[in-house]
Motif scaffolding. Structure first.
Motif, PDB file in Angstrom:
ATOM      1  N   VAL A  52       1.508   1.911  13.939  1.00  6.28           N
ATOM      2  CA  VAL A  52       1.288   0.145  12.849  1.00  6.28           C
ATOM      3  C   VAL A  52       0.276  -0.904  14.050  1.00  6.28           C
ATOM      4  CG1 VAL A  52       2.380  -1.467  11.994  1.00  6.28           C
ATOM      5  CG2 VAL A  52       3.312   0.983  12.065  1.00  6.28           C
ATOM      6  N   ARG A  77       6.429   4.205   5.246  1.00  5.32           N
ATOM      7  CA  ARG A  77       7.348   3.818   4.600  1.00  5.32           C
ATOM      8  C   ARG A  77       7.931   5.296   4.676  1.00  5.32           C
ATOM      9  NH1 ARG A  77       4.393   4.049  -1.659  1.00  5.32           N
ATOM     10  NH2 ARG A  77       3.864   1.678  -1.582  1.00  5.32           N
ATOM     11  N   SER A 116      -0.764   3.155   2.215  1.00  9.78           N
ATOM     12  CA  SER A 116       0.185   3.909   2.602  1.00  9.78           C
ATOM     13  C   SER A 116       0.341   5.458   2.946  1.00  9.78           C
ATOM     14  CB  SER A 116       0.676   3.559   0.804  1.00  9.78           C
ATOM     15  OG  SER A 116       0.786   4.845   0.116  1.00  9.78           O
ATOM     16  N   ASP A 162       0.520   0.783   5.227  1.00  9.15           N
ATOM     17  CA  ASP A 162       1.722   0.984   4.414  1.00  9.15           C
ATOM     18  C   ASP A 162       3.173   1.860   5.351  1.00  9.15           C
ATOM     19  OD1 ASP A 162       4.353  -0.667   3.858  1.00  9.15           O
ATOM     20  OD2 ASP A 162       3.427   0.447   1.810  1.00  9.15           O
ATOM     21  N   ARG A 215      -6.208   1.813   5.558  1.00  7.27           N
ATOM     22  CA  ARG A 215      -5.544   1.445   4.965  1.00  7.27           C
ATOM     23  C   ARG A 215      -4.777   2.157   3.522  1.00  7.27           C
ATOM     24  NH1 ARG A 215     -11.583  -1.602   3.743  1.00  7.27           N
ATOM     25  NH2 ARG A 215     -11.451   0.847   2.993  1.00  7.27           N
ATOM     26  N   SER A 260       3.956   8.059   3.649  1.00  9.58           N
ATOM     27  CA  SER A 260       5.108   7.721   3.929  1.00  9.58           C
ATOM     28  C   SER A 260       5.464   9.051   4.159  1.00  9.58           C
ATOM     29  CB  SER A 260       5.801   8.428   1.953  1.00  9.58           C
ATOM     30  OG  SER A 260       4.991   7.148   0.924  1.00  9.58           O
TER      31      SER A 260
END
Length: 290
Positions: free
Chosen positions: A114, A123, A92, A121, A90, A94
């Motif tokens: 994903v 990025r 994020s 999340d 879980r 980057s």
């Protein structure tokens, strides 16, 4: 000092504006301002120079920003480690990547990742190798796929992904286009097309030509592969590029270089220690690149 305060501080630093930072954090501006003032009192220093239009970091604020990002990254990594034990990823992640990445089909890898971890999340940002490595160091990126740095940073983990030779790209009508292997010495006096100085391919080409005693002139500087190949194909200069660039156009002639052939390496750069999500993605990247 609380993690919440550090998150608020980083948001204001990145937005250079209290109102925008409050909107981003979805909190009242008054509460954000009060939290920053409390943090400044605790540290005994002003972190921002405030004006009616924007806020700027003070020297003390710039020093805190680096450590705040590291602390937040470590906190996120701790949460991810617990979630990984529970079979979940879980939060994020980057990622930074070169624009033209032949070592792995990153969009395909990310699509599968994903799908396997819908609570994460993702990025992604593109940039030059030097820029992306610095963002990993600052904690703004968890992982970057870049060309191997000329000087490997001691504070980061550098893992190899792939290696390929540099080749000469020139227009079909160029005098060298009919050659077999080209020696670097033959490029004296040529006009070059290349990327900005902190991009990995530019650095490797500079090193290779300097070692051959060739002083070059980069007349045309671009930030994307397709523009570089278009300029070369129209006879506006030559370029030293990774061999995989030859898969992207039929309008450019690609010639092998004579020994010693300069190599271009793609690596994954991450902080130490990395989070569970970054480690899981890196495993997927390794698998896909083999």
């Amino acid at each position: 000092m609380e993690l919440r305060q550090l998150r608020y501080f980083v948001a204001v630093a990145e937005e250079s504006h209290f109102t925008r930072a409050a909107d981003r954090l979805r909190i009242a501006q008054s509460g954000l301002s009060a939290s920053i003032r409390a943090l400044e009192r605790e540290l005994g220093a002003d972190l921002f120079r405030r004006s009616t239009r924007q806020v700027r970091l003070t020297p003390e604020g710039r020093a805190l920003l680096v450590e705040a990002r590291r602390a937040l990254a470590a906190s996120d990594a701790a949460r991810e480690a617990v979630a990984a034990v529970q079979g979940l990823l879980r939060g994020s992640l980057s990622i930074g990547s070169l624009q033209c990445l032949h070592a792995v089909d990153l969009p395909a890898v990310l699509a599968g990742f994903v799908q396997s971890h819908p609570g994460l999340d993702i990025r992604l940002r593109h940039g030059g190798s030097g820029e992306l490595v610095e963002q990993v160091r600052e904690g703004r990126l968890d992982l970057a796929l870049v060309s191997r740095p000329a000087h490997e940073p001691d504070d980061l983990v550098v893992a190899p992904l792939s290696s390929e030779p540099l080749v000469l790209a020139c227009a079909p009508g160029h005098p060298l286009a009919a050659s077999g292997k080209v020696r670097l010495e033959a490029l004296r006096g040529e006009r070059f097309v290349d990327f900005p100085p902190d991009w990995g391919t530019r650095t490797r080409a500079d090193e290779a030509l300097a070692s051959a005693g060739v002083e070059r002139h980069v007349a045309l500087e671009v930030t994307d592969v397709h523009s570089l190949l278009d300029l070369v194909g129209n006879g506006l200069g030559v370029a030293l590029v990774p061999r995989s660039f030859s898969l992207k156009t039929t309008r450019v002639r690609f010639l092998e270089l004579a020994d010693p052939v300069p190599m271009w390496e793609t690596v994954a750069v991450s902080g130490a220690p990395g989070g569970a999500a970054g480690a899981a993605l890196l495993e997927e990247i390794y698998h896909a690149s083999r």
